[in-house]
Design a protein around this motif. Structure first.
Motif, PDB file in Angstrom:
ATOM      1  N   ALA A   1      40.153 -24.406  48.366  1.00 54.89           N
ATOM      2  CA  ALA A   1      40.260 -24.774  46.949  1.00 54.89           C
ATOM      3  C   ALA A   1      38.943 -24.500  46.240  1.00 54.89           C
ATOM      4  N   ARG A   2      37.837 -24.869  46.848  1.00 51.85           N
ATOM      5  CA  ARG A   2      36.517 -24.606  46.255  1.00 51.85           C
ATOM      6  C   ARG A   2      36.280 -23.109  46.119  1.00 51.85           C
ATOM      7  N   HIS A   3      36.645 -22.351  47.130  1.00 55.85           N
ATOM      8  CA  HIS A   3      36.488 -20.892  47.098  1.00 55.85           C
ATOM      9  C   HIS A   3      37.327 -20.279  45.969  1.00 55.85           C
ATOM     10  N   GLN A   4      38.570 -20.690  45.845  1.00 62.49           N
ATOM     11  CA  GLN A   4      39.454 -20.151  44.805  1.00 62.49           C
ATOM     12  C   GLN A   4      38.975 -20.544  43.412  1.00 62.49           C
ATOM     13  N   LEU A   5      38.517 -21.783  43.245  1.00 61.22           N
ATOM     14  CA  LEU A   5      38.014 -22.201  41.934  1.00 61.22           C
ATOM     15  C   LEU A   5      36.795 -21.386  41.517  1.00 61.22           C
ATOM     16  N   LYS A   6      35.931 -21.092  42.468  1.00 65.19           N
ATOM     17  CA  LYS A   6      34.764 -20.263  42.164  1.00 65.19           C
ATOM     18  C   LYS A   6      35.195 -18.885  41.687  1.00 65.19           C
ATOM     19  N   ARG A   7      36.188 -18.308  42.354  1.00 67.80           N
ATOM     20  CA  ARG A   7      36.704 -16.995  41.979  1.00 67.80           C
ATOM     21  C   ARG A   7      37.349 -17.045  40.592  1.00 67.80           C
TER      22      ARG A   7
END
Length: 124
Positions: free
Chosen positions: A111-117
């Motif tokens: 989730a953190r990775h996708q939000l950053k993207r």
């Protein structure tokens, strides 16, 4: 570059376990856009309340003379994660993405990775 509506839709399709999401202006506490939520999660109330969280953390960092940026703020509940991702960029000062996740279905690291993207593609 993606607009608010497109970015919020992407939050729900690319992150497992999303209950609701909002793009929030923390200078006013207003949600610029929301998706999901419902009777158990009023995203307008969440936007205003999490604005206080962001402001308090920014004030604390200033008082501590910390010269760093907040990437995200995590609030862990017994059944949910609440993730606040401050938006960086030339046109996006004063904004954050707020996502509520079902703890049993969500992968917090993803989730953190996708939000950053998603953040990097957001243009308000």
């Amino acid at each position: 570059m993606a607009n608010t509506e497109t970015s919020l839709k992407e939050v729900t399709t690319s992150i497992e376990g999303v209950i609701g999401a909002a793009l929030v202006d923390y200078t006013s506490g207003m949600a610029l856009g929301t998706i999901g939520g419902g009777k158990d999660l009023d995203l307008s109330v969440a936007a205003a309340g999490n604005t206080d969280v962001v402001r308090a953390k920014l004030r604390t960092m200033e008082m501590l003379n910390l010269k760093d940026d907040i990437e995200d703020i995590l609030i862990s509940l017994s059944s949910q994660y609440h993730l606040i991702r401050l938006i960086k960029g030339r046109n996006n000062n004063g904004l954050f993405l707020y996502v509520a996740l079902d703890k049993d279905r969500a992968n917090l690291a993803m989730a953190r990775h996708q939000l950053k993207r998603i953040e990097t593609n957001l243009d308000v």
